[in-house]
Design a protein around this motif. Structure first.
Motif, short mmCIF file in Angstrom:
data_model
loop_
_atom_site.label_atom_id
_atom_site.label_comp_id
_atom_site.label_asym_id
_atom_site.label_seq_id
_atom_site.Cartn_x
_atom_site.Cartn_y
_atom_site.Cartn_z
N ARG B 231 44.88 43.65 84.50
CA ARG B 231 43.65 44.35 84.14
C ARG B 231 42.68 43.38 83.48
O ARG B 231 43.09 42.34 82.95
CB ARG B 231 43.95 45.46 83.13
N GLU B 233 41.32 43.36 80.66
CA GLU B 233 41.58 43.02 79.26
C GLU B 233 42.90 42.26 79.09
O GLU B 233 43.16 41.69 78.03
CB GLU B 233 41.55 44.26 78.37
N THR B 234 43.74 42.24 80.12
CA THR B 234 45.03 41.56 80.02
C THR B 234 44.90 40.08 80.42
O THR B 234 45.57 39.21 79.84
CB THR B 234 46.08 42.25 80.92
N LEU B 237 44.23 37.45 77.70
CA LEU B 237 45.38 37.26 76.80
C LEU B 237 46.44 36.40 77.49
O LEU B 237 47.08 35.56 76.86
CB LEU B 237 45.95 38.63 76.39
#
Lengths: 250, 250
Positions: B231, B233-234, B237
């Motif tokens: 995703r 937002e992943t 990270l």
């Protein structure tokens, strides 16, 4: 393309039959019709088939298998994430993101400093919800299996389960403070495809010293994850991303 | 130990004076008194001092510097995360976790497929909130600097800013589908301490082809981040964890 997870008993020689909630999703949500294509993944065999809808009835969608797909979307080593039960919905974040990042299973456990008290009755619903989050994240991230989220274990049960793993690590803040920085990378360097690793993380307050002692007695290697202090829900994502980087990109 | 971020003009030869909201936090929230110890980090110099409270007044806390601390908690390369504006509070998650994972700065940008329309008026408050999240995460994760979150840029502005970076990558789903798997690791292998990298990520719908073309024209390398679809937002990270693993643990 939309992906659905099936059990091996839903597969016939040349067709796959989809039942349950997925029928509603295919017919009502995706509004698919005969001849539309979709993917069916089997967690047990970790195989994925491209399928074409042959017939839609009230409670099942019968599909013809067009071909079995070769693409490998699983990390070559098997990673289990064991989190000390954290507060709020942090475990949901770990399960959703951890599934995207390739975890094979999750074992929450009651750590000494877990503030949440586990309620057997309410707990069952929570475990169901966690497994639903894993299923949805697996579909979206193109996994060929759905990770399993187990019911919360005690530390004793976790230690018992740890016998099944080739490698065992525990993320430990004190290791970071002492400047330890090679244990995790050394573990990955030793791992071979197909082997398994159990990774343990404390809840918000970290693991108690006696928990670390017990884990070390049972063969767990304390590891630092860099010099910064990671939150309980960030550390598992760090470990999974590093494992993917190590085995899939380097 | 509690950490506070200060500007270099708050430092005297042998003392550091804390002002503003942190005074309330020290006196009312932490209930500290004279002789209690705390850490003061300066983002500009990236140095941290162990300090002892000498005097508390209504609007300032004067501390004596006990010693400057040597511990290095910053990744040896400088990482900027540029995210296509995503929906909801996903960017907050990227900023909080990205700060824990060592990002130096964040540049949100208006991507072609960003659904959120940026409102200049409301936007100012949002940028303030993002920077507050970065400050709190920096304190908690023991960073020696607070990452800056910039105001959202256009793609043209982002391309202009990209001239300041040694390396430039863009996470691209199509690269993953085509089986590309070495561009990201090769980039990290070439990087030397002190160099900088700008990492660009699309919003939920990914980057448009013409955006990718523009980025590649400006020297960005398209990279896959493993075979699974992450995703919006992943993915940042993943990149930060991999960079930390590469430079701090391997």
């Amino acid at each position: 393309m939309q992906r659905y997870f099936i059990d091996s008993n839903q597969i016939d020689e040349s067709s796959i039959t989809i039942t349950g909630e997925d029928v509603h999703h295919i017919v009502r949500v995706m509004r698919m019709n005969e001849d539309d294509q979709l993917l069916c993944s089997c967690s047990e065999t970790r195989q994925t088939a491209l399928c074409k809808i042959a017939e839609i009835t009230n409670d099942m969608v019968v599909t013809d298998i067009v071909e079995w797909i070769k693409a490998e979307t699983e990390i070559p080593v098997r990673v289990t994430i064991a989190n000390g039960l954290p507060k709020g919905d942090k475990l949901e974040l770990v399960i959703q993101k951890g599934t995207e990042l390739g975890a094979e299973s999750f074992i929450p456990f009651n750590a000494a400093r877990s503030i949440v008290k586990w309620d057997e009755k309410k707990g069952k619903k929570k475990v169901e919800r966690w497994n639903k989050i894993a299923k949805e994240a697996a579909e979206q991230s193109h996994r060929s299996m759905v990770p399993v989220v187990e019911e919360p274990a005690t530390l004793a049960q976790l230690l018992e389960k740890s016998r099944d793993y080739t490698y065992k690590i525990v993320a430990y803040e004190e290791s970071a403070k002492e400047g330890e920085s090679s244990a995790f990378a050394n573990t990955l360097k030793n791992m071979k495809p197909g082997e398994s690793i159990l990774c343990v993380f404390g809840p918000e307050g970290g693991l108690a010293e006696k928990e670390i002692d017990k884990l070390v007695e049972h063969g767990f290697v304390p590891c630092a994850l860099g010099p910064r202090i990671l939150r309980t829900e960030t550390a598992p994502l760090y470990v999974l991303a590093a494992i993917s980087y190590h085995f899939e990109l380097m």
